[in-house]
Design a protein around this motif. Structure first.
Motif, short mmCIF file in Angstrom:
data_model
loop_
_atom_site.label_atom_id
_atom_site.label_comp_id
_atom_site.label_asym_id
_atom_site.label_seq_id
_atom_site.Cartn_x
_atom_site.Cartn_y
_atom_site.Cartn_z
N ASP A 82 1.01 -1.08 -0.03
CA ASP A 82 -0.15 -0.02 -0.02
C ASP A 82 0.90 1.42 0.07
O ASP A 82 0.77 2.01 -0.74
N TYR A 142 -7.59 3.68 -0.46
CA TYR A 142 -6.97 2.38 -0.60
C TYR A 142 -5.48 2.25 -0.26
O TYR A 142 -5.29 1.09 -0.05
N HIS A 143 -4.80 3.38 0.12
CA HIS A 143 -3.69 3.08 0.66
C HIS A 143 -3.32 3.47 2.21
O HIS A 143 -2.44 3.52 2.49
N TYR A 168 -6.54 -5.32 -5.36
CA TYR A 168 -7.34 -4.65 -4.33
C TYR A 168 -8.73 -5.44 -4.59
O TYR A 168 -9.47 -4.63 -3.45
N LYS A 204 -10.27 -6.18 1.82
CA LYS A 204 -9.60 -4.51 1.42
C LYS A 204 -10.74 -3.76 0.93
O LYS A 204 -11.02 -2.54 1.38
#
Length: 205
Positions: free
Chosen positions: A68, A112-113, A159, A164
Motif C-alpha cells: 500500500d 485504498y492506501h 485490491y 480490502k
C-alpha cells in the motif's frame, strides 16, 4: 458549470464510476463541449507500472501494508505527471477551456492506501500540492454489491477482495465526512439512467 471544470468520480471497484463518467463525457460531447475523459492510474509511464503491479506482472512487496505504501508513492508520482505533463496534462487542458472528467483522483489514495494514522499522514503529505476538483462525485454502493459485480469479471486485481474493500469503504466515509469541496454522494444501486440524471443536475447547476 464554468468553461473549464475538473470533474472527479470516486467509488469502490464495481460501483459504476467508469460507466457514469463515460455517460457524462458522451452527454457533454454531444453538446459540442470540449471535454476529455481520463482515469487513474493514468496511461503515462508511471501509470503503466502501477497497472503492471496490480496485474502481478511487476512484483512489489507481498506484505500488504508495504505494498500500500509503495502504491501511495507511485500514485502520487503518476498524479503529478497526470496533472502536469505537456502532452495531455489535466492542468494544461483546463487552461485551454476543456472540461476534464477523471475516474479516481487523490481521494482514492486515502481510500485504498491507508490502514493507519501514519498512512493518512503520508498520503496527505504526498498529495498536499494537488488542487481540489471543481466537482467530486462519489458513487456509493455497499461492499456486497461491489463484490457481486466484481464476481462477473474474468480477472481481479490485487485490491478487489472483500477485506480490502471493507476498509476502502470505511476510508471513503471518513474522508468525505470532512471534505468541504463541491461534492455529490449518489446511490450507486439506482438505475444507471437515474444516477446519470442526478449527476447532470449536480454538474450543470
Amino acid at each position: 458549470m464554468k468553461d473549464s471544470a475538473f470533474i472527479v468520480f470516486e467509488g469502490l471497484d464495481g460501483s459504476g464510476t467508469s460507466t457514469q463518467a463515460s455517460r457524462l463525457y458522451e452527454y457533454l460531447r454531444r453538446l459540442g463541449t470540449p471535454v476529455a475523459l481520463t482515469t487513474e492510474p493514468s496511461s503515462g509511464p508511471i501509470g503503466q507500472q502501477i497497472r503492471s503491479a496490480f496485474s502481478g506482472r511487476l512484483r512489489f512487496s507481498s506484505e500488504a501494508s508495504t505494498f500500500d505504501r509503495q502504491m501511495a508513492y507511485l500514485f502520487a508520482a503518476d498524479r503529478f505527471d497526470h496533472l502536469n505533463n505537456d502532452i495531455d496534462g489535466i492542468l494544461g487542458q483546463l487552461k485551454s477551456g476543456v472540461k476534464v472528467i477523471s475516474t479516481r483522483y487523490f481521494f482514492s489514495s486515502f481510500a485504498y492506501h491507508c490502514t493507519s494514522e501514519d498512512d493518512f499522514e503520508i498520503v496527505r503529505t504526498l498529495n498536499s500540492a494537488f488542487p481540489n476538483p471543481d466537482y467530486t462525485i462519489y458513487v456509493d454502493v455497499p461492499v456486497e454489491v461491489s463484490l457481486e459485480r466484481l464476481a462477473k469479471r474474468s480477472s481481479l486485481d490485487t485490491y478487489e477482495n472483500e477485506e480490502k474493500l471493507r476498509k476502502v469503504k470505511d476510508n471513503y466515509d471518513r474522508i468525505f465526512s470532512s471534505y468541504h469541496g463541491r461534492f455529490l454522494k449518489v446511490d450507486g444501486t439506482l438505475a444507471e439512467l437515474d444516477i446519470h440524471k442526478e449527476i447532470l443536475e449536480f454538474v450543470l447547476s
